[in-house]
Design a protein around this motif. Structure first.
Motif, PDB file in Angstrom:
ATOM      1  N   TRP A  15       0.815  -1.217   0.000  1.00  0.00           N
ATOM      2  CA  TRP A  15       0.000   0.000   0.000  1.00  0.00           C
ATOM      3  C   TRP A  15       0.848   1.266   0.000  1.00  0.00           C
ATOM      4  O   TRP A  15       0.453   2.284  -0.574  1.00  0.00           O
ATOM      5  CB  TRP A  15      -0.937  -0.002   1.212  1.00  0.00           C
ATOM      6  CG  TRP A  15      -2.066  -0.967   1.094  1.00  0.00           C
ATOM      7  CD1 TRP A  15      -2.129  -2.225   1.606  1.00  0.00           C
ATOM      8  CD2 TRP A  15      -3.300  -0.771   0.395  1.00  0.00           C
ATOM      9  NE1 TRP A  15      -3.330  -2.824   1.276  1.00  0.00           N
ATOM     10  CE2 TRP A  15      -4.067  -1.957   0.545  1.00  0.00           C
ATOM     11  CE3 TRP A  15      -3.830   0.282  -0.340  1.00  0.00           C
ATOM     12  CZ2 TRP A  15      -5.332  -2.093  -0.028  1.00  0.00           C
ATOM     13  CZ3 TRP A  15      -5.099   0.144  -0.911  1.00  0.00           C
ATOM     14  CH2 TRP A  15      -5.821  -1.033  -0.745  1.00  0.00           C
ATOM     15  N   GLN A  16       1.998   1.206   0.653  1.00  0.00           N
ATOM     16  CA  GLN A  16       2.843   2.395   0.764  1.00  0.00           C
ATOM     17  C   GLN A  16       3.430   2.813  -0.584  1.00  0.00           C
ATOM     18  O   GLN A  16       3.900   3.948  -0.744  1.00  0.00           O
ATOM     19  CB  GLN A  16       3.971   2.144   1.775  1.00  0.00           C
ATOM     20  CG  GLN A  16       5.092   1.218   1.304  1.00  0.00           C
ATOM     21  CD  GLN A  16       4.724  -0.262   1.363  1.00  0.00           C
ATOM     22  OE1 GLN A  16       3.603  -0.619   1.733  1.00  0.00           O
ATOM     23  NE2 GLN A  16       5.668  -1.120   1.019  1.00  0.00           N
ATOM     24  N   LYS A  17       3.382   1.920  -1.580  1.00  0.00           N
ATOM     25  CA  LYS A  17       3.959   2.236  -2.887  1.00  0.00           C
ATOM     26  C   LYS A  17       2.925   2.662  -3.914  1.00  0.00           C
ATOM     27  O   LYS A  17       3.278   3.071  -5.020  1.00  0.00           O
ATOM     28  CB  LYS A  17       4.757   1.040  -3.411  1.00  0.00           C
ATOM     29  CG  LYS A  17       5.941   0.701  -2.518  1.00  0.00           C
ATOM     30  CD  LYS A  17       6.992  -0.100  -3.252  1.00  0.00           C
ATOM     31  CE  LYS A  17       8.236  -0.252  -2.382  1.00  0.00           C
ATOM     32  NZ  LYS A  17       9.338  -0.909  -3.095  1.00  0.00           N
ATOM     33  N   TYR A  18       1.653   2.566  -3.565  1.00  0.00           N
ATOM     34  CA  TYR A  18       0.628   3.047  -4.478  1.00  0.00           C
ATOM     35  C   TYR A  18       0.548   4.576  -4.380  1.00  0.00           C
ATOM     36  O   TYR A  18       0.693   5.135  -3.291  1.00  0.00           O
ATOM     37  CB  TYR A  18      -0.731   2.446  -4.138  1.00  0.00           C
ATOM     38  CG  TYR A  18      -0.790   0.940  -4.278  1.00  0.00           C
ATOM     39  CD1 TYR A  18      -0.341   0.323  -5.438  1.00  0.00           C
ATOM     40  CD2 TYR A  18      -1.286   0.135  -3.258  1.00  0.00           C
ATOM     41  CE1 TYR A  18      -0.382  -1.054  -5.575  1.00  0.00           C
ATOM     42  CE2 TYR A  18      -1.333  -1.244  -3.382  1.00  0.00           C
ATOM     43  CZ  TYR A  18      -0.880  -1.836  -4.547  1.00  0.00           C
ATOM     44  OH  TYR A  18      -0.919  -3.204  -4.681  1.00  0.00           O
ATOM     45  N   PRO A  19       0.298   5.258  -5.504  1.00  0.00           N
ATOM     46  CA  PRO A  19       0.208   6.726  -5.455  1.00  0.00           C
ATOM     47  C   PRO A  19      -0.877   7.214  -4.502  1.00  0.00           C
ATOM     48  O   PRO A  19      -0.710   8.224  -3.822  1.00  0.00           O
ATOM     49  CB  PRO A  19      -0.122   7.108  -6.907  1.00  0.00           C
ATOM     50  CG  PRO A  19       0.297   5.940  -7.731  1.00  0.00           C
ATOM     51  CD  PRO A  19       0.123   4.733  -6.876  1.00  0.00           C
TER      52      PRO A  19
END
Length: 495
Positions: free
Chosen positions: A224-228
């Motif tokens: 989740w931390q890598k989704y915009p």
């Protein structure tokens, strides 16, 4: 006796590397496995830093140059285009070193089994996984959206180390399949499961019924931390209530066969649950046609803000001209008030003759009215269009250009593609019986490994056809350079 379902470790390799949100199908399957007390580790390319696939990025002159090359009918340019496409495909499908390194580490731990979720362009990576797993004595089960197609799956069965390929919706079947695989049993007794040793025809796994029984997918392992932006995928139903478009491959895929609705209560419950788990009020509906079940469509409009206050959502609809389609002006204004931020639909062409040939079920004038109403309501609109559909003429292109010019103000993005034949679609059946209906398609053959038709397209190369095609390409470029409305920016590239 040891209970294997409580001690078995499953490595789930999700080869889909979309940059915007978790893979819905994988979330459902992980949930099924964990409910049966399997330990599941998810291997996701994006989590490892593998560059992700994106779409609908702001366009530059380079994009327009590539588009002109892609759509060129010039024989010399066509050869260059085909060569570049082949090289680009090789580059894009080449296994990434980070993924290979992490895969080695995961397999060295000797999981009880490996499950792979793949698209058809992941053949090389699946080959590598099978070979590495076989060396460690780890069984592998492969699945994906088009492995329900017999002619496709048979091209993949020779992959070394792949014990079986499953084609169908297996949320309620996966636990039993995995249990039998771990026990070393013959999986060919399971419907929808293909094995290399099979001597009889595979019994198809029928489309999943009682979708309201599906639990909320488990997305906790996704990066989740890598989704915009934190956007939660959801589906209110599977298949398409129209399901007649000549070219459409979605309705022959594993979960696209026949329309089935989950029902409003199940959808609202999942929205509520996922919002609480992930602290998000943004959703993308992945339905082929979100307005297939009008009770659900109107129910979302009437209940979304009560269910998840502040919710924003996007989805794809079909502008069907037969009866109520839920897309009248009043409904669109109400949908915007309920949080609908962006809407996508397939325009395909501005020529009514061509739309009728496609069996699109859309009237050009009604598509125009829909665009204006959606724009006035404040909803960002994205559309897909198709060029070089068999039989397309200069007049068809002229009408399409005329339509886009008239409605350019209302469109935020256009995804223009060339016609791509897919197996088991209505086009496939028509071509088999009447190939003479498609005189501009030369040297046609099927590549079943990738589920696509290969051909050279030779339309009349008259000046008017070229002129109208170039005008269309210019309009698409102008529209795709637009600055989006603020509330739609976070959803750009999602569909």
């Amino acid at each position: 006796m040891e209970n294997k379902t409580q001690t078995s470790n499953i490595l789930f390799v999700d080869l889909n590397n979309f940059a915007a949100y978790p893979t819905l199908a994988v979330g459902y399957l992980i949930k099924s496995l964990r409910q049966a007390h399997y330990n599941v580790e998810l291997l996701s390319p994006l989590a490892l830093g593998v560059p992700a696939f994106t779409r609908d990025n702001p366009e530059t002159w380079k994009d327009q140059l590539m588009r002109r090359l892609y759509f060129s009918g010039n024989p010399v340019m066509r050869l260059s285009r085909d060569f570049l496409r082949e090289q680009l495909a090789k580059r894009n499908t080449k296994p990434h070193p980070k993924m290979l390194s992490e895969l080695d580490k995961a397999i060295e731990k000797k999981p009880s089994a490996i499950l792979i979720s793949a698209y058809l362009d992941h053949f090389e990576m699946c080959k590598i996984i099978g070979e590495k797993a076989k060396k460690q004595g780890v069984p592998v089960l492969l699945g994906g959206p088009f492995f329900n197609l017999d002619r496709v799956t048979k091209q993949w069965l020779g992959l070394e180390g792949i014990n079986a390929i499953v084609g169908g919706e297996v949320e309620f079947e996966l636990v039993d399949i995995v249990k039998d695989m771990l026990a070393g049993k013959d999986l060919s007794d399971h419907e929808g499961v293909f094995t290399i040793r099979q001597n009889t025809e595979v019994q198809p796994l029928l489309p999943l019924q009682q979708l309201n029984r599906l639990p909320a997918p488990d997305f906790t392992d996704f990066p989740w931390q890598k989704y915009p932006h934190k956007i939660v995928p959801i589906m209110s139903g599977r298949g398409c209530s129209w399901g007649a478009c000549t070219f459409c491959g979605d309705v022959v895929s594993a979960n696209g066969r026949t329309f089935r609705s989950r029902g409003l209560d199940a959808v609202l419950d999942e929205l509520r649950v996922q919002s609480n788990i992930h602290s998000s009020s943004d959703f993308i509906f992945l339905d082929i046609k979100l307005n297939s079940d009008l009770d659900v469509w109107y129910g979302l409009i009437n209940n979304m803000q009560k269910t998840v206050p502040g919710a924003r959502w996007i989805g794809t609809v079909h502008v069907n001209h037969l009866g109520d389609n839920g897309l009248d002006r009043e409904s669109l204004f109400a949908a915007k008030k309920a949080g609908l931020t962006r809407i996508s639909f397939g325009l395909e062409s501005g020529s009514q003759v061509l739309l009728d040939t496609m069996k699109k079920g859309t009237k050009v004038e009604e598509a125009g009215e829909f665009l204006k109403n959606a724009y006035d309501a404040g909803i960002s609109v994205r559309t897909s269009m198709m060029q070089s559909f068999p039989g397309e003429t200069a007049e068809d292109l002229r009408l399409t250009v005329e339509f886009i010019k008239k409605h350019e103000k209302y469109l935020d993005r256009i995804r223009l593609s060339r016609f791509k034949p897919l197996p088991d679609t209505p086009f496939d059946r028509i071509y088999q019986k009447q190939p003479d209906r498609f005189p501009y398609m030369k040297n046609f053959k099927w590549d079943y490994k990738l589920a696509r038709g290969l051909y050279q397209y030779y339309p009349p190369r008259d000046a008017e056809y070229r002129k109208q095609k170039n005008l269309l390409l210019g309009l698409v470029y102008d529209i795709n350079r637009k600055t989006l409305r603020d509330d739609a920016k976070e959803f750009n590239g999602m569909m």
